[in-house]
Design an enzyme around this catalytic site. Structure first.
Site, short mmCIF file in Angstrom:
data_model
loop_
_atom_site.label_atom_id
_atom_site.label_comp_id
_atom_site.label_asym_id
_atom_site.label_seq_id
_atom_site.Cartn_x
_atom_site.Cartn_y
_atom_site.Cartn_z
N TYR A 150 0.82 -1.20 0.00
CA TYR A 150 0.00 0.00 0.00
C TYR A 150 0.86 1.26 0.00
O TYR A 150 1.87 1.30 0.69
CB TYR A 150 -0.88 0.01 1.25
N TRP B 180 1.36 5.72 -1.47
CA TRP B 180 1.10 6.85 -2.37
C TRP B 180 2.18 7.03 -3.43
O TRP B 180 2.16 8.02 -4.16
CB TRP B 180 0.90 8.13 -1.57
N1 LIG Z 1 -1.38 8.07 12.72
C1 LIG Z 1 -1.82 8.15 11.47
N2 LIG Z 1 -1.33 7.31 10.54
C2 LIG Z 1 -1.76 7.40 9.27
C3 LIG Z 1 -2.74 8.34 8.89
C4 LIG Z 1 -3.25 9.21 9.90
O1 LIG Z 1 -4.13 10.06 9.62
N3 LIG Z 1 -2.76 9.08 11.16
N4 LIG Z 1 -3.16 8.40 7.59
C5 LIG Z 1 -3.07 7.20 6.81
C6 LIG Z 1 -3.32 7.46 5.41
S1 LIG Z 1 -4.83 8.17 5.04
C7 LIG Z 1 -2.47 7.10 4.44
S2 LIG Z 1 -2.97 7.27 2.80
C8 LIG Z 1 -1.16 6.51 4.73
C9 LIG Z 1 -0.07 7.01 3.79
O2 LIG Z 1 0.95 6.10 3.74
P1 LIG Z 1 1.92 6.01 2.44
O3 LIG Z 1 1.15 6.21 1.20
O4 LIG Z 1 2.69 4.76 2.57
O5 LIG Z 1 2.84 7.28 2.71
P2 LIG Z 1 3.89 8.02 1.79
O6 LIG Z 1 4.74 8.78 2.75
O7 LIG Z 1 3.22 8.81 0.74
O8 LIG Z 1 4.76 6.85 1.17
C10 LIG Z 1 5.05 6.71 -0.17
C11 LIG Z 1 6.45 6.13 -0.30
O9 LIG Z 1 6.67 5.83 -1.68
C12 LIG Z 1 7.98 6.24 -2.04
N5 LIG Z 1 7.97 6.50 -3.49
C13 LIG Z 1 7.60 7.63 -4.14
N6 LIG Z 1 7.70 7.46 -5.46
C14 LIG Z 1 8.14 6.21 -5.66
C15 LIG Z 1 8.43 5.44 -6.84
O10 LIG Z 1 8.29 5.90 -7.96
N7 LIG Z 1 8.85 4.15 -6.65
C16 LIG Z 1 9.02 3.61 -5.42
N8 LIG Z 1 9.43 2.34 -5.35
N9 LIG Z 1 8.76 4.32 -4.29
C17 LIG Z 1 8.32 5.58 -4.43
C18 LIG Z 1 8.24 7.47 -1.21
O11 LIG Z 1 9.63 7.72 -1.09
C19 LIG Z 1 7.54 7.09 0.13
O12 LIG Z 1 8.44 6.48 1.01
O13 LIG Z 1 -0.80 6.82 6.08
C20 LIG Z 1 -1.78 6.41 7.00
N10 LIG Z 1 -1.26 6.53 8.35
N1 LIG Z 2 -0.92 18.42 2.58
C1 LIG Z 2 -1.39 17.16 2.62
N2 LIG Z 2 -2.56 16.87 2.01
C2 LIG Z 2 -3.05 15.61 2.08
C3 LIG Z 2 -2.36 14.56 2.70
C4 LIG Z 2 -1.12 14.88 3.34
O1 LIG Z 2 -0.46 14.02 3.94
N3 LIG Z 2 -0.68 16.18 3.27
N4 LIG Z 2 -2.88 13.27 2.70
C5 LIG Z 2 -3.91 12.96 1.71
C6 LIG Z 2 -4.60 11.72 2.06
S1 LIG Z 2 -3.92 10.23 1.58
C7 LIG Z 2 -5.79 11.70 2.70
S2 LIG Z 2 -6.52 10.22 3.09
C8 LIG Z 2 -6.48 12.95 3.05
C9 LIG Z 2 -6.89 12.94 4.51
O2 LIG Z 2 -7.97 13.78 4.72
P1 LIG Z 2 -8.60 13.81 6.19
O3 LIG Z 2 -8.69 12.45 6.73
O4 LIG Z 2 -9.86 14.60 6.10
O5 LIG Z 2 -7.45 14.62 6.95
P2 LIG Z 2 -7.02 14.61 8.50
O6 LIG Z 2 -6.03 15.69 8.63
O7 LIG Z 2 -6.66 13.26 8.98
O8 LIG Z 2 -8.34 15.00 9.27
C10 LIG Z 2 -9.10 16.17 8.95
C11 LIG Z 2 -9.48 16.91 10.20
O9 LIG Z 2 -10.22 16.03 11.06
C12 LIG Z 2 -9.97 16.43 12.38
N5 LIG Z 2 -10.37 15.36 13.32
C13 LIG Z 2 -9.67 14.29 13.72
N6 LIG Z 2 -10.37 13.57 14.63
C14 LIG Z 2 -11.56 14.21 14.77
C15 LIG Z 2 -12.72 13.93 15.53
O10 LIG Z 2 -12.81 12.99 16.30
N7 LIG Z 2 -13.77 14.80 15.39
C16 LIG Z 2 -13.72 15.89 14.57
N8 LIG Z 2 -14.80 16.65 14.46
N9 LIG Z 2 -12.63 16.17 13.84
C17 LIG Z 2 -11.56 15.33 13.95
C18 LIG Z 2 -8.49 16.77 12.38
O11 LIG Z 2 -8.18 17.64 13.44
C19 LIG Z 2 -8.29 17.40 11.02
O12 LIG Z 2 -8.27 18.81 11.06
O13 LIG Z 2 -5.65 14.09 2.86
C20 LIG Z 2 -4.92 14.08 1.63
N10 LIG Z 2 -4.26 15.36 1.49
MO LIG Z 3 -4.95 8.53 2.70
#
Ligand SMILES: Nc1nc2c(c(=O)[nH]1)N[C@H]1C(S)=C(S)[C@@H](COP(=O)(O)OP(=O)(O)OC[C@H]3O[C@@H](n4cnc5c(=O)[nH]c(N)nc54)[C@H](O)[C@@H]3O)O[C@H]1N2
Ligand SMILES: Nc1nc2c(c(=O)[nH]1)N[C@H]1C(S)=C(S)[C@@H](COP(=O)(O)OP(=O)(O)OC[C@H]3O[C@@H](n4cnc5c(=O)[nH]c(N)nc54)[C@H](O)[C@@H]3O)O[C@H]1N2
Ligand SMILES: [Mo]
Length: 790
Positions: free
Chosen positions: A130, A132
């Site tokens: 999994y 990005w």
């Molecule tokens: N505590 C907490 N944990 C969370 C979340 C949270 O809200 N709270 N959010 C979750 C969510 S919504 C998500 S989507 C995940 C995100 O988790 P990931 O999608 O795993 O996070 P990224 O840091 O985008 O990791 C992408 C990796 O791909 C590598 N990469 C980039 N381009 C390439 C390429 O062309 N080839 C290869 N082989 N590698 C490449 C980058 O260097 C990077 O290390 O995290 C989750 N974890």
């Molecule tokens: N710049 C930037 N943009 C991103 C990403 C990134 O890593 N960086 N990640 C991308 C990805 S993969 C995803 S999935 C999306 C994530 O999009 P979201 O999941 O919507 O983003 P989060 O920042 O996890 O949460 C949004 C808001 O929810 C609030 N929140 C958390 N817990 C609670 C709760 O219990 N109640 C309420 N009311 N609010 C709460 C947090 O304080 C935060 O301000 O964003 C995408 N966009």
């Molecule tokens: Mo995500």
């Protein structure tokens, strides 16, 4: 571009004070189209290619991405693995790394892969990988891995994602579609018709910086118009997010305790019934099961009316305020825009189910500007879909290949490693965890993205063989047996669309610089490996096409798709030479799109894809599963760790998405200087909590619980509810000999539990922690240093 056929949108860019050998290449990342200044070897600068009026900080980072000291330069093997590959020695995460040649690396991988596949079958090989990765229609790291593994005879994959794990599984039962990745009622209609806009757990100012393809960067323009529209704007979030700051005096910030939104929504719903302001006609015509839910809401079943006063006790918002929200929402055209942070929690399924129920009671679903929307904060949902020539893209599965032979819910990977053969429930069915012996991650950063890092690191010792394909020395790479150096998207040719929903632009992503060190493209790595090994030869993998031939074939698909909509694209060679993006023509009808309009008009003729064809407030199917952690109608369930059972001094931990990174991507970049405190990830905490703990702005803080400990820098502000702290997700784990994370990686502290057995979603946002001022000698951050070599 407003005409019938698309045209190049940006004129040949002019360069400020640069030498003549430098040129600007147009490319794109998740964070939008960019112009990169280069002489072909070095990158000098980068900036956004679209004029948006909003600076997207991520677009400035290309020089750091290409030239970072954290890059993996050569193929590397873990010392203890290299000593005896069939039964590796040493501890992953604590070992040194030895430089090897590409031939050696591929041969080692081939031999272990073959041995494990032959001994244990395809399910023993986890290629779910999994993450990005980078955007682009050809160089899709995880898809390429899966293409290779499917040609080699199959693998274990994953289902769902970390983003919307809970919502995407519950929504089909409720409204017949996932909603989270679907186009929303168009922004123009919303701006015209909505009177109240509620941002519920959404922080678009941060999250709209990126998209899965490339961002079309249009969302902030609409939020800007909303801000200046005079409409009532409400933000419900325990933290005063960047978005709340952006709206300033134009928005009302309501900060409930974390994880209590269902109680707050129930309080509003109860008030609606008390005031007889719920839309009984809509509920009768368009929903099913409301009566059963109402017995719960009014407390006729359990003796507990879910009144505003009841809700106030749980969520910490005064009852009068809750009652006011009920009156406000029912009296005006109200759009409930929900983000996803609140469903990344235990019982996350309940959040969006209750939100839809509330919207149904308000009776505005399917109206222009009313109802609910689950994607306005992501990938610019609501920016109308264009008439578009949409690019083809590389497929992971091929005729004659064997796709995933098993799939595990993505956030259950550690449970799977801990418990091979163990039985688990998922979405109404019983499954068995496969016996995983080999893992390959390409394009994901699981040591930052997964919860409870120490538990992950322990389970990570079990498999026989782990390969990581990476551009950077991430924590995952430092826990692998073989690390393969991969190009960034600036070291290869690709293409992308912008806008996951809008398809607004088609962007060439021309190679900016030569590959750094010995980095290779994921595509070429798997093609080479197919030649040696299990996948039946290079020709099968690459179908005999070069990089540019693949791109041309995807472009030809766009040309054909475009032709059906009277869009004429230039010939590929002309397009590729031009170094310009193509903007697609607007579609007037799509600008009038109203989600659920047809259903609202005639639910019989246009049923939803739910069993009843209506919005299901009570689900017979979910009832039939008998899950205590996912009851058959939206319900308030107190989480294992929350304000309600916190000991004195314990704080609730938010782990929102960061402003200046995409998850862990760019943590090493100079952008760091904009957010780190005391050289590490900041912790946001309220002055009352800081005072009680004797912590001052800028102090180094140790945060811990039974799962682990991290060092962070104190950011003290009244912009967070007392009792709640935030450490943004995505700092790279950097554990010292005492398992103290020197860089402040939040998942060292989070609980690795499922949202429920229905969705098994990631539940990162509900953990309690302790905090204290750190008084020892501050350890040096080593997260971005390559590992030691003998
Ligand atoms: N505590 C907490 N944990 C969370 C979340 C949270 O809200 N709270 N959010 C979750 C969510 S919504 C998500 S989507 C995940 C995100 O988790 P990931 O999608 O795993 O996070 P990224 O840091 O985008 O990791 C992408 C990796 O791909 C590598 N990469 C980039 N381009 C390439 C390429 O062309 N080839 C290869 N082989 N590698 C490449 C980058 O260097 C990077 O290390 O995290 C989750 N974890
Ligand atoms: N710049 C930037 N943009 C991103 C990403 C990134 O890593 N960086 N990640 C991308 C990805 S993969 C995803 S999935 C999306 C994530 O999009 P979201 O999941 O919507 O983003 P989060 O920042 O996890 O949460 C949004 C808001 O929810 C609030 N929140 C958390 N817990 C609670 C709760 O219990 N109640 C309420 N009311 N609010 C709460 C947090 O304080 C935060 O301000 O964003 C995408 N966009
Ligand atoms: Mo995500």
């Amino acid at each position: 571009m407003r005409g019938r056929s698309p045209s190049p949108a940006n004129a040949e860019p002019k360069l400020a004070n640069s030498s003549s050998s430098r040129k600007q290449i147009l490319t794109a990342a998740h964070w939008g189209p960019m112009l990169v200044e280069t002489d072909g070897k070095r990158v000098y600068s980068s900036r956004g290619a679209l004029e948006t009026g909003h600076l997207n900080s991520l677009q400035t980072a290309v020089p750091d991405q290409v030239h970072s000291k954290a890059r993996v330069a050569f193929p590397m093997a873990r010392k203890g693995f290299l000593a005896s590959p069939d039964s590796p020695q040493g501890v992953r995460g604590k070992d040194e790394y030895v430089r090897i040649s590409w031939d050696e690396a591929l041969e080692l991988i081939h031999r272990q892969h073959k041995r494990i596949r032959e001994s244990y079958g395809p399910a023993a090989i986890f290629a779910g990988s999994y993450g990005w990765r980078s955007n682009g229609v050809l160089h899709k790291a995880s898809t390429l891995l899966q293409r290779y593994m499917s040609l080699a005879g199959g693998y274990t994959g994953h289902s769902g994602d970390y983003s919307t794990g809970a919502a995407q599984v519950i929504m089909p039962y409720v409204v017949g579609s996932s909603e989270v990745y679907q186009q929303q009622t168009s922004w123009p209609l919303l701006l015209e018709n909505s009177e109240v806009v509620v941002l519920w757990s959404a922080n678009p100012l941060n999250t709209l910086k990126i998209a899965w393809n490339a961002s079309d960067e249009q969302g902030m323009k609409f939020f800007e118009q909303l801000k200046n529209s005079g409409k009532t704007i409400i933000a419900i979030d325990p933290m005063r997010s960047e978005t709340v700051d952006f709206f300033g005096e134009h928005a009302d910030w309501i900060a409930p305790h974390m994880g209590t939104d269902v109680a707050l929504m129930l309080g509003i719903a109860h008030t609606l019934v008390t005031l007889n302001k719920h839309d009984t006609e809509f509920l009768k015509r368009c929903t099913t099961g409301y009566d059963k839910f109402e017995t719960y809401l009014l407390g006729t079943r359990d003796g507990v009316p879910k009144s505003a006063a009841w809700a106030a006790d749980i969520c910490g918002i005064p009852a009068e305020k809750i009652e006011k929200l009920a009156t406000l929402f029912s009296g005006q055209r109200t759009m409930l825009m929900a983000g996803w942070g609140m469903q990344r929690q235990q019982y996350g399924e309940q959040k969006h189910w209750m939100l839809v129920t509330l919207a149904a009671m308000l009776g505005q679903i399917g109206t222009p500007g009313g109802g609910f929307g689950l994607s306005y904060h992501f990938a610019n949902g609501g920016n109308p879909t264009r008439n578009a020539a949409v690019l083809g893209s590389l497929q992971g599965s091929l005729a004659g290949g064997t796709d995933a032979v098993d799939k595990i819910p993505v956030a259950r990977i550690v449970e799977a490693l801990e418990n091979p053969g163990g039985v688990y429930q998922h979405n109404g069915k019983q499954h068995t965890f496969p016996d995983i012996r080999m893992l390959w991650w390409a394009g994901g950063s699981n040591f930052t993205h997964h919860q409870d890092t120490n538990r992950l690191a322990a389970s990570w010792q079990k498999p026989e063989f782990i390969v990581i394909s990476e551009c950077f020395w991430t924590a995952a790479a430092k826990h692998a047996d073989i690390v393969l150096p991969v190009t960034t998207s600036f070291e290869r040719n690709d293409m992308t669309m912008t806008g996951d929903y809008s398809n607004q632009h088609l962007v060439p992503m021309k190679q900016v610089v030569t590959a750094q060190g010995e980095a290779r493209n994921d595509f070429d790595i798997f093609a080479e490996l197919s030649e040696i090994g299990e996948a039946g030869g290079k020709l099968r993998f690459n179908e005999g096409k070069s990089e540019l031939e693949w791109l041309e074939s995807f472009y030809e698909i766009a040309r054909q798709r475009g032709a059906t909509q009277h869009i004429t694209l230039p010939a590929f060679s002309e397009f590729w030479e031009a170094n310009q993006l193509i903007e697609m023509p607007e579609n007037a009808k799509n600008a009038e799109f109203i989600r659920f309009a047809a259903f609202r008009k005639d639910p019989q003729a246009n049923p939803l894809k739910t069993p009843s064809g209506k919005i299901e407030i009570y689900s017979e199917r979910i009832a039939s599963f008998g899950y205590e952690d996912c009851p058959p109608h939206p319900s308030w369930l107190a989480p294992d760790e929350w304000q309600g059972n916190a000991e004195s001094g314990q704080l609730q931990l938010l782990s929102s998405h960061p402003a200046h990174r995409l998850h862990s991507q760019l943590n090493y970049a100079a952008l760091r200087d904009q957010y780190t405190i005391a050289g590490r990830e900041p912790i946001t905490l309220h002055p009352d909590d800081a005072k009680a703990l004797g912590i001052a702005q800028g102090d180094l803080v140790r945060v811990w619980n039974a799962r682990g400990q991290v060092l962070v820098g104190a950011q003290i502000t009244d912009g967070i509810r007392p009792g709640v702290v935030c450490i943004h997700q995505g700092a790279w784990p950097d554990l010292d000999e005492n398992q103290l994370c020197k860089n402040g990686a939040v998942n060292v502290l989070t609980m690795d539990i499922p949202s429920s057995r229905l969705a098994n979603g990631c539940a990162a946002n509900n953990s309690l922690v302790w905090a204290e001022k750190f008084t020892g000698q501050p350890p040096v951050v080593t997260a971005f240093d390559p590992p030691a070599s003998p």
